[in-house]
Scaffold this active site. Sequence first.
Site, short mmCIF file in Angstrom:
data_model
loop_
_atom_site.label_atom_id
_atom_site.label_comp_id
_atom_site.label_asym_id
_atom_site.label_seq_id
_atom_site.Cartn_x
_atom_site.Cartn_y
_atom_site.Cartn_z
CG PHE A 283 -1.64 -1.29 1.47
CD1 PHE A 283 -2.30 -1.96 0.45
CD2 PHE A 283 -1.59 -1.88 2.72
CE1 PHE A 283 -2.92 -3.18 0.68
CE2 PHE A 283 -2.20 -3.11 2.96
CZ PHE A 283 -2.87 -3.76 1.92
CB CYS A 284 2.25 3.56 -1.55
SG CYS A 284 2.22 3.18 -3.30
CB ALA A 285 2.32 2.62 3.89
#
Length: 460
Positions: A380-382
């Site tokens: 999740f781009c985290a």
Amino acid sequence: MPVSAAATDSASAVCAPLPVLGRDVLVPLVTGGEVEYAALDIAASAPALQRVWDDVAAYAPYYGSVHRGAGYLSQLSTDLFENSRAEVARFLGVREGDQVVFTRSTTDSLNLLAAVLPADTRVFVFETEHHASLLPWEQRTDVEVTYLDAPRTPGQAVDTLERALAEREPYKNALVCVTGASNVTGELWPVRELAAAAHAHGARIVLDAAQLAPHHPVDIAELDVDWVAFSGHKLYAPFGAGVLAGRADWLQEAEPYLAGGGASRTVARRSDGGVDVEWHTTAARHEAGSPNVIGAYAIAAACKALTEAGFENLVAREQHLVERVRAGLAEVPEVTVLSLFGDDAPRVGVLSFVVRGWNSSHFAAALSAEYGIGVRDGLFCAHPLVRTLLGAESQAPGECGAPEGAPGEKSLNAIRVSFGAGTPDEHVDRFVRAVKELVADGARWSYRTEDGRCVPDTAA
């Protein structure tokens, strides 16, 4: 703030989903037939509100250049663009003297802010941030970045920031960057308390409101933050625009983010062959080029629509859906919902989880192919946050769609379900039912890995 069961029941009865595009789209199932698509990945991109689409469609025949023409359509488009800026300012409760700059996205907004930081600024950012707010500061070689460990309570977040700020050189500029709602867990962060801590130590604070603004009112003055950044495509206005709003001084003092027409007030040749440029001191200073008037107007239309629908109603209904999903997942022992702050932490309509015995990519593929449900899987781009939350949850790399971990690292990914103002009850109910059936009975179809993704095996 958590909503009582009575309030959520009432909200469900009286507050219908806001009309959105794609509500009646049918998608094929690998098992045969079609079903109404359940878009449960709005944390990535939300569908356009029908009202936003209608407003944009009504304006489209009158589209013209902005700030660049004497003709009627150019004048109309210029007024529309600037009125959109004013509407966004009202939506955010900006203070006198603040600027609203239109950008391409949250990522673009935070990169703009990173570009205008005074030299030797020290930036404090939690490792829990989305990459859009985690990475831009590293692009400046004259800026120092301090990454803070993931807190496990809101109070610990404030204490961690307090300690870090107390240890900094007091004569240097400082900026704190924090999310309003996690794009992984949906949990609300103590923004007002973090802002107070930042200001008590002479630091400024920027709020990444990408996941907060579509779900909760965001008021710059009330939260006492210095800047807010968000994206239109997460606010039911998917036309490639974003916003950076807040204090004007650093924006006015820095060189333009992009050099070109629109950002310049005057340009003149010098006797030595070069050029002298006088740059605008308004928001135009960082809006070089022809502006995305449709994107800006779409954001303004979404701001107006959400405000008129009443955030109190929208929040109550969404909490009703959150509790419905959480209660359903709690009935499945194999499911672990990810959380930093604990099960009782207030959150927006974003939840991530893993399922014991399943690779998350495989599970998400089955939800799509067999139930017509769109969710997100991955990190999740985290990445730092998800890796922290999944430290003990390895997934077999040989399974369908399992991503390869970095050398010496476990293979990790999770599933994220997200919903909002346009989500019908039936979609979340179908999701909960699908999770229970897949865990109990397994997938009804065979899947294979293609380009790193788990997809239905059409030869099955």
